[in-house]
Design an enzyme around this catalytic site. Sequence first.
Site, mmCIF file in Angstrom:
data_model
loop_
_atom_site.group_PDB
_atom_site.id
_atom_site.type_symbol
_atom_site.label_atom_id
_atom_site.label_comp_id
_atom_site.label_asym_id
_atom_site.label_seq_id
_atom_site.Cartn_x
_atom_site.Cartn_y
_atom_site.Cartn_z
ATOM 1 N N ARG A 82 12.233 -6.628 4.337
ATOM 2 C CA ARG A 82 12.203 -5.160 4.247
ATOM 3 C C ARG A 82 13.272 -4.538 5.146
ATOM 4 N NH1 ARG A 82 6.442 -2.326 4.795
ATOM 5 N NH2 ARG A 82 6.528 -2.994 6.962
ATOM 6 N N ARG A 113 12.769 -2.870 10.644
ATOM 7 C CA ARG A 113 11.764 -2.349 11.564
ATOM 8 C C ARG A 113 11.500 -3.377 12.652
ATOM 9 N NH1 ARG A 113 6.659 -0.087 8.144
ATOM 10 N NH2 ARG A 113 5.555 -1.172 9.808
ATOM 11 N N LYS A 166 0.829 -1.216 0.000
ATOM 12 C CA LYS A 166 0.000 0.000 0.000
ATOM 13 C C LYS A 166 0.864 1.267 0.000
ATOM 14 C CE LYS A 166 -2.062 -0.907 3.939
ATOM 15 N NZ LYS A 166 -1.382 -2.146 4.390
ATOM 16 N N ARG A 200 -8.327 0.855 10.247
ATOM 17 C CA ARG A 200 -7.928 -0.534 10.470
ATOM 18 C C ARG A 200 -8.917 -1.264 11.359
ATOM 19 N NH1 ARG A 200 -1.956 0.359 9.605
ATOM 20 N NH2 ARG A 200 -0.899 -1.615 9.799
ATOM 21 N N ARG A 238 0.790 -9.190 13.607
ATOM 22 C CA ARG A 238 0.158 -8.201 12.715
ATOM 23 C C ARG A 238 -0.826 -8.866 11.754
ATOM 24 N NH1 ARG A 238 5.257 -5.592 10.236
ATOM 25 N NH2 ARG A 238 3.927 -4.002 9.302
HETATM 26 P P1 AMP Z 1 2.080 0.243 9.210
HETATM 27 O O1 AMP Z 1 3.328 0.978 8.868
HETATM 28 O O2 AMP Z 1 0.860 0.781 8.531
HETATM 29 O O3 AMP Z 1 2.221 -1.242 9.039
HETATM 30 O O4 AMP Z 1 1.825 0.505 10.774
HETATM 31 C C1 AMP Z 1 2.786 0.132 11.745
HETATM 32 C C2 AMP Z 1 2.127 0.010 13.117
HETATM 33 O O5 AMP Z 1 1.562 1.282 13.495
HETATM 34 C C3 AMP Z 1 0.954 -0.957 13.211
HETATM 35 O O6 AMP Z 1 1.365 -2.306 13.391
HETATM 36 C C4 AMP Z 1 0.204 -0.406 14.421
HETATM 37 O O7 AMP Z 1 0.865 -0.734 15.626
HETATM 38 C C5 AMP Z 1 0.351 1.089 14.207
HETATM 39 N N1 AMP Z 1 -0.769 1.623 13.378
HETATM 40 C C6 AMP Z 1 -0.684 2.157 12.125
HETATM 41 N N2 AMP Z 1 -1.887 2.519 11.677
HETATM 42 C C7 AMP Z 1 -2.774 2.197 12.651
HETATM 43 C C8 AMP Z 1 -4.179 2.304 12.781
HETATM 44 N N3 AMP Z 1 -4.944 2.809 11.802
HETATM 45 N N4 AMP Z 1 -4.754 1.866 13.953
HETATM 46 C C9 AMP Z 1 -4.001 1.364 14.950
HETATM 47 N N5 AMP Z 1 -2.668 1.222 14.875
HETATM 48 C C10 AMP Z 1 -2.055 1.626 13.750
#
Ligand code: AMP
Length: 218
Positions: free
Chosen positions: A127, A160, A13, A88, A171
């Site tokens: 990654r 990360r 994404k 989410r 996740r």
């Molecule tokens: P991402 O980079 O989108 O995979 O997000 C990394 C982490 O940030 C996720 O595993 C969550 O811990 C937190 N996070 C990101 N977006 C959200 C969201 N919309 N709601 C809750 N936690 C989020």
Amino acid sequence: MNLVFLGAPGVGKGTQADRLVAQYGMRKISTGDLLREAVRNGTELGQQAKAYMDRGQLVPDAVVIGLVKETLAKTGDGSGFILDGFPRTVPQAQALEHVLEEQGIRLHGVINFRLSREEIVRRLSGRRSCPNCQATYHVQFSPSRQGEQCDRCGATLVQRSDDRQDAIETRLKVYEEQTAPLINFYEKKQILSHLESEGSVDAVYERLTKVLEACSAA
Ligand code: AMP
């Protein structure tokens, strides 16, 4: 166009959103990026979010909803936005509807990125990112020319903390339980389009632009 990118972590994404930003000057609003920035800056919000993120769990709804509301209020220049990684959960999607209505903003499409679990794990576990300029790489698909160092700024690349095996498992489970129900949520609103996300970044982008053409004609 104002879009939501939906899909499990690792489906691409963010990468595809970056392409649209580069080509059309749209604004990417990634809650993951915003939260990571808050963690790096050591803000109160970042301190609250870090433990959840490291474990691969979701940060509480109230925290991310507040963050998105604030960001959308600052966005309004009409160039269009992509919400990447938000909403989410169903409560987040309901809150988004409310905020968009309040701010008089229309959502043009929700794109659901689909990819096999095997490929997701391959993409996430390989990654790497630059802690200095945030450039991202993949050890197999898009490695840095300098090995462990960032091509752009020379800093040593890192993995990360939530791209490690145990956090990846969490996740994906969290996605199935809390985020996947949004497919049905947006399907019912007749705003959802599916996108097959296997293949190269270029191949997916080509498919994405076709899906967006269909959205804009609707
Ligand atoms: P991402 O980079 O989108 O995979 O997000 C990394 C982490 O940030 C996720 O595993 C969550 O811990 C937190 N996070 C990101 N977006 C959200 C969201 N919309 N709601 C809750 N936690 C989020």
